[in-house]
Enzyme design. Sequence first.
Site, PDB file in Angstrom:
ATOM      1  CD  GLU A   1      16.563 -19.259  -1.673  1.00  0.00           C
ATOM      2  OE1 GLU A   1      17.071 -18.487  -0.790  1.00  0.00           O
ATOM      3  OE2 GLU A   1      17.402 -19.466  -2.635  1.00  0.00           O
TER       4      GLU A   1
ATOM      5  CG  HIS B   1      21.810 -20.409   0.041  1.00  0.00           C
ATOM      6  ND1 HIS B   1      20.770 -20.958   0.157  1.00  0.00           N
ATOM      7  CD2 HIS B   1      21.530 -19.027  -0.509  1.00  0.00           C
ATOM      8  CE1 HIS B   1      19.523 -20.350  -0.078  1.00  0.00           C
ATOM      9  NE2 HIS B   1      20.026 -19.369  -0.503  1.00  0.00           N
TER      10      HIS B   1
ATOM     11  CG  ASN C   1      26.551 -18.614  -8.585  1.00  0.00           C
ATOM     12  OD1 ASN C   1      25.723 -19.028  -9.228  1.00  0.00           O
ATOM     13  ND2 ASN C   1      27.095 -17.427  -8.644  1.00  0.00           N
TER      14      ASN C   1
ATOM     15  CG  MET D   1      23.364 -17.182  -8.009  1.00  0.00           C
ATOM     16  SD  MET D   1      21.932 -17.921  -7.640  1.00  0.00           S
ATOM     17  CE  MET D   1      22.306 -19.683  -7.185  1.00  0.00           C
TER      18      MET D   1
ATOM     19  CG  HIS E   1      20.372 -15.467   2.249  1.00  0.00           C
ATOM     20  ND1 HIS E   1      19.059 -15.656   2.918  1.00  0.00           N
ATOM     21  CD2 HIS E   1      20.307 -15.995   1.343  1.00  0.00           C
ATOM     22  CE1 HIS E   1      18.375 -16.435   1.998  1.00  0.00           C
ATOM     23  NE2 HIS E   1      19.029 -16.717   0.877  1.00  0.00           N
ATOM     24  CD  GLU E   2      22.885 -15.032  -1.483  1.00  0.00           C
ATOM     25  OE1 GLU E   2      22.963 -16.077  -2.024  1.00  0.00           O
ATOM     26  OE2 GLU E   2      21.929 -14.304  -1.490  1.00  0.00           O
TER      27      GLU E   2
ATOM     28  CD  GLU F   1      18.278 -20.564  -7.179  1.00  0.00           C
ATOM     29  OE1 GLU F   1      19.255 -20.009  -6.648  1.00  0.00           O
ATOM     30  OE2 GLU F   1      17.378 -20.817  -6.598  1.00  0.00           O
TER      31      GLU F   1
HETATM   32  N1  B3K Z   1      19.077 -18.302  -4.851  1.00  0.00           N
HETATM   33  C1  B3K Z   1      19.078 -16.920  -5.314  1.00  0.00           C
HETATM   34  C2  B3K Z   1      17.858 -16.526  -6.042  1.00  0.00           C
HETATM   35  C3  B3K Z   1      18.080 -16.940  -7.538  1.00  0.00           C
HETATM   36  C4  B3K Z   1      16.790 -16.303  -8.074  1.00  0.00           C
HETATM   37  C5  B3K Z   1      16.421 -16.833  -9.291  1.00  0.00           C
HETATM   38  N2  B3K Z   1      15.635 -16.266 -10.088  1.00  0.00           N
HETATM   39  C6  B3K Z   1      19.600 -16.001  -4.138  1.00  0.00           C
HETATM   40  C7  B3K Z   1      18.951 -16.348  -2.825  1.00  0.00           C
HETATM   41  O1  B3K Z   1      17.835 -16.451  -2.352  1.00  0.00           O
HETATM   42  O2  B3K Z   1      19.839 -16.571  -2.127  1.00  0.00           O
HETATM   43 ZN    ZN Z   2      18.453 -17.839  -0.750  1.00  0.00          ZN
END
Ligand code: B3K
Ligand code: ZN
Length: 885
Positions: A330, A311, A275, A273, A307-308, A131
């Site tokens: 976000e 997502h 993923n 992140m 948080h992750e 990302e």
């Molecule tokens: N989604 C990632 C952030 C990615 C940043 C790319 N430059 C972490 C987060 O907000 O959960």
């Molecule tokens: Zn995030």
Amino acid sequence: MNTRNDAAPVLIRLSDYRAPAWRVSQVNLSFDLGIDDTVVSSRLHLQRDATLQEPLRLDGEGLELLSIALDGQALPEGQWRYENGVLEVEGARDGSLLETRVRVRPAANTALEGLYLSGTREGGFLLTQCEAEGFRHITFFPDRPDVLASYTVTLRADRARFPVLLAGGNPDGHGELEDGRHWARFVDPHPKPSYLFALVAGRLQQIARDYVTARGRAVKLVIWAEPDAIGRCDYAMDALERSMRWDEQSYGREYDLDVFHVVATHDFNMGAMENKGLNIFNAKYLLADPDSSTDDEYRAVEAVVAHEYFHNWSGNRVTCRDWFQLSLKEGLTVFREQQFSADMNSAPLKRIEDVALLRRAQFPEDAGPLAHPVRPAQYSEINNFYTATVYEKGSELVRMVAGSLGRDGFRRGMDLYFSRHDGHAATLEDFLRALGDANGVDLMPYLAWYAQAGTPRLHARGHYDATQRTYALTLSQHTPPTPNQPHKQALPIPVKLALFRRDGRMIPLHLAGEPAATSGGVERVVVLDRAEQTFVFQQVDAAPVPSLLRGFSAPVILECDYAPADLALLLRHDADGFNRWEAGQQLAARAFDNLRDGNDTAALDAWCEALSALFAEGSVDAALLADLLTPPGEIELAERERVVNPSHVHALRQQLQESLALRIGREALHARHQALATPAVVALDAASQAQRRLKRRVLELFALLDPWAAHALGTQQYDSAPSMTDRLAALVVLARGNAPQTRAALLHFRERYADNPLAMDKWFSIQAQLPAEVVVERVRELEADAAFTLKNPNRVNALFGAWARNNPDGFHRPDGSGYRLLAERLVQLDALNPQVAARLATAFNGWQRLEPTRRAAARTAIGTLAAQPGLSRNLTEIVQGMLHD
Ligand code: B3K
Ligand code: ZN
């Protein structure tokens, strides 16, 4: 490795969005992994939109193309073209199979985007960060979030060097190969955008836990870290389990794969992140132990893990159509994370923390040259838009909408949003529509918040009419112009309010025109949705004190002509911890104005009086008391100034705190510090944390009255502290006071934590916060230290970030030495890691409002930076934006 576009930066516009002409249904990737050289073979099953006549174009940055074939036939040179980051292929049709092999160079990748090496060549491991647009640094692909595909990934590598091989999805076999190599395969059944792809390979150790979801799916949770760090992952594992349970209970969302992997790395551009199935974390937000982590860091680990994880639904199952919608995942996920943290800890303390962050990080952004809406209209480099505006203000917008629907209504809306858009890429309109449809209301007026930059000013004035027994509250709004948005429209602003009698009791509310059924009750939300509106409350017996914007019901700046006594009343009597703190903050800000203007001390007296009484009474929870005793920070106070002199702001804030310390009294502070004695074992429960928080604050205040005695106490506390929280608190007091004991303590700290990078980051940060007169020189010494490197983002932020952001007086030296040092370093850093350089460059934000000497020096430094040839697109966009008038 770092590709630069020499051509003029291209602006990507929201209004130019077009659905993709080519999609990919299935991706098969295989990696022959090596530290210097990795070969990536890809098979893409293509789908064409018959209505769009466009050639097949795939993104690819810095790839060495080894072979290319279409439908089984090697493609001759003339049928493809690879230039400026785009591979154009002729002859592809719907259902075609495109096969490419490319070579990438992980060890040479210092930008930490795409496939790179974490740690040393000998001991480190390989990992990816995609990302927002890192996947194109790995293979050719339509690298945009609205292309969702199913992934099958095969990893091959030397078994001794890379014993652990991981990719997102479920494991689908592994085995041995010749020459000591082995392989592992992963299949992800959930279609996903390319930015959620990840792999990890190296010598890692694990801790694992079995988890069963509410509906009975067995999931293996595994956290991976390097051998010296695996012993510090247990807290994160607990936090992960709590997050999973909470999302089931609060949103009915369950995990959807057989395994969930989490990996810690010391080399990462941001926090973590999400993923799919393979979260990757900056070690700073995963590792925790009492000896090297503070209480605040424990809470940050819990929040980021959550948080992750969250997502997985808000971001992965429902993703973003394009990067303009970034806040869709976000802002929403920050909001969910904030709710979770509030449930796990204290709700008012969490709200205080979040609002303080918003004011410190987002309000200045909204007021500066880089101001942008939560949904920006254009960008040159999307990585520059992972901002406090998109994240924190984005969360506030979700909070307002959620508040307007109520708890059950919001849940109904979220259920519809998830089910309607599952497996798809959505927009902010889709989000508001789903929430509205589920509740039969129109939420589209809130879209204006997403499109408009700048912090609205909410002005309130009350008028009491004794003969009518009415209280008329007139609310009006005004948003100052921001770059490219000179004219602002009125926004819907929900104002939660209560009215207090002089004796501190709340008044039942009867709002003129409201149905009798809703009349009564002591709290109400009124929505101001035009420039000005008056709300009349009836049956009010005496002039009340209004408590406005309760719980910070909208991200605005409240302007209300309170008398200091009114704020003191709210500070003493409001039952809600957040509002109590807020009244104290407003009073402290007024006290700051008093000191600056030297004309009257009413607010200062009221503030000191109310707080010293609360301090003596002992009726307030220790953590809340610590927050109450803390005035707004220097950045926030500077936002009140038309012309900013950071040294004056610093000195006035010190004076403010000195007055408070003086009013509480030397003996009382000393006695309280002694009473908050340190138990030998470190407990992490809320009461123990609260005690440490108050102890830190008391020591800081004490140091303002009697530095000599406080430094002796601090040294004692440093020597005997069982936890990093107490140890660091003591060290900071010594360092900020430039105490003679600082040197020995720093030497000791360094020796003790030489092998712990996260603790060493603190060692750098503390020194970056030394008093202004000495700090620039110290920063120069520290960057020459053997432990410093520009290649590690955490280390860069620990030194340069802590200095340029958290020590305004120390960065904004009147001779411009701070600006020159930062600008020089940004050029070097940019050549290695453009994302980190661009983020650090935002420390220049607000330079236009500096007093003339500093402003001229800052202008020169930024101008010199802008004139440097070969800057990255990332840094160029920030620096050009800074110069915007
Ligand atoms: N989604 C990632 C952030 C990615 C940043 C790319 N430059 C972490 C987060 O907000 O959960
Ligand atoms: Zn995030």
